[in-house]
Write a protein that holds these residues in place. Sequence first.
Motif, PDB file in Angstrom:
ATOM      1  N   ARG A 174       0.858  -1.187   0.000  1.00 39.24           N
ATOM      2  CA  ARG A 174       0.000   0.000   0.000  1.00 39.24           C
ATOM      3  C   ARG A 174       0.890   1.231   0.000  1.00 39.24           C
ATOM      4  NH1 ARG A 174      -4.207   1.407   4.869  1.00 39.24           N
ATOM      5  NH2 ARG A 174      -2.360   0.746   6.057  1.00 39.24           N
ATOM      6  N   GLU A 210     -10.049  -2.358   5.429  1.00 41.56           N
ATOM      7  CA  GLU A 210      -9.872  -1.230   4.503  1.00 41.56           C
ATOM      8  C   GLU A 210      -8.445  -1.162   3.974  1.00 41.56           C
ATOM      9  OE1 GLU A 210      -8.677   0.117   8.513  1.00 41.56           O
ATOM     10  OE2 GLU A 210     -10.476  -0.915   7.744  1.00 41.56           O
ATOM     11  N   GLU A 214      -7.337  -0.686  -0.025  1.00 44.62           N
ATOM     12  CA  GLU A 214      -6.459   0.395  -0.482  1.00 44.62           C
ATOM     13  C   GLU A 214      -5.164  -0.133  -1.095  1.00 44.62           C
ATOM     14  OE1 GLU A 214      -5.855   2.541   3.099  1.00 44.62           O
ATOM     15  OE2 GLU A 214      -7.904   3.353   3.191  1.00 44.62           O
TER      16      GLU A 214
END
Length: 268
Positions: A174, A210, A214
Amino acid sequence: MRDTALPIDDRGFSYGDGLFETILVRDGSPLLWKYHMARLQSGIERLALPRLDLAAFDSLPAQCGPGLKVLKLIVTRGSGGRGYRPPELAEPRWRWTVSAFQPSAERWFGGVNVRCCELRLGLQPRLAGIKHLARLENVLARQEWGDDAIAEGLLLDSEGSLVEATAMNLVWRRQGRLETPLLDRCGVRGTLLSALDDTLALHWLRAGLEALLEADAVWLINSVQGVWPVRRLDDSAGNCLKQWSLEANDAFRQAAHRQLGYPLNFGD
């Protein structure tokens, strides 16, 4: 002692009072052996088992024979005690078994579909990281699906933080960073994950689902199967949450597969 019957009063059989390691062995040579022995030693200390001379296990891989094998080593507290109370002078018992193994190259290079499990892992820091025998949470989670198109299920803890898959660790990328869940409250710290932590810049953090939504790449890893890039993530009802494009030259998979002697690229 090789795979032989355990007495019914063995505490590993009765209560899960013990530990295990599953070790990839190639032509009699173990992979990530020092990491397996380090985790086993940590487990012995956490469960307050009598001290064992781990050097006694050093000769086992050579007895596995040629080819690719999986060596499973089980250590229990032994027999005795009254109910849950362990004996004051326990005599640990250990067994080992060997099985032939063929990893799934299709999953290495074609990726996998995974789902979120409904089961939530309980928090128990004293057992976090080690590979103890009491794995009922993982068994229950794996019962949630029977579709062979789903390779694994992701587990969150009771507070909604990502932990692992039912039998593999979880890593994602990420914003250019390699991230993996903190395993200080539950979950198993895999030996491949530990080896990669010594060679790559892994960031350990507490994060919810989450973080995966992402991420631009997600992987499942363990020291036997290697690395499975995640292609699609579903919720527990089968609804797609996100899909990822696979990378032809996957640097993370290559770094992990160097640790295991697995092919780095398709066709190797």
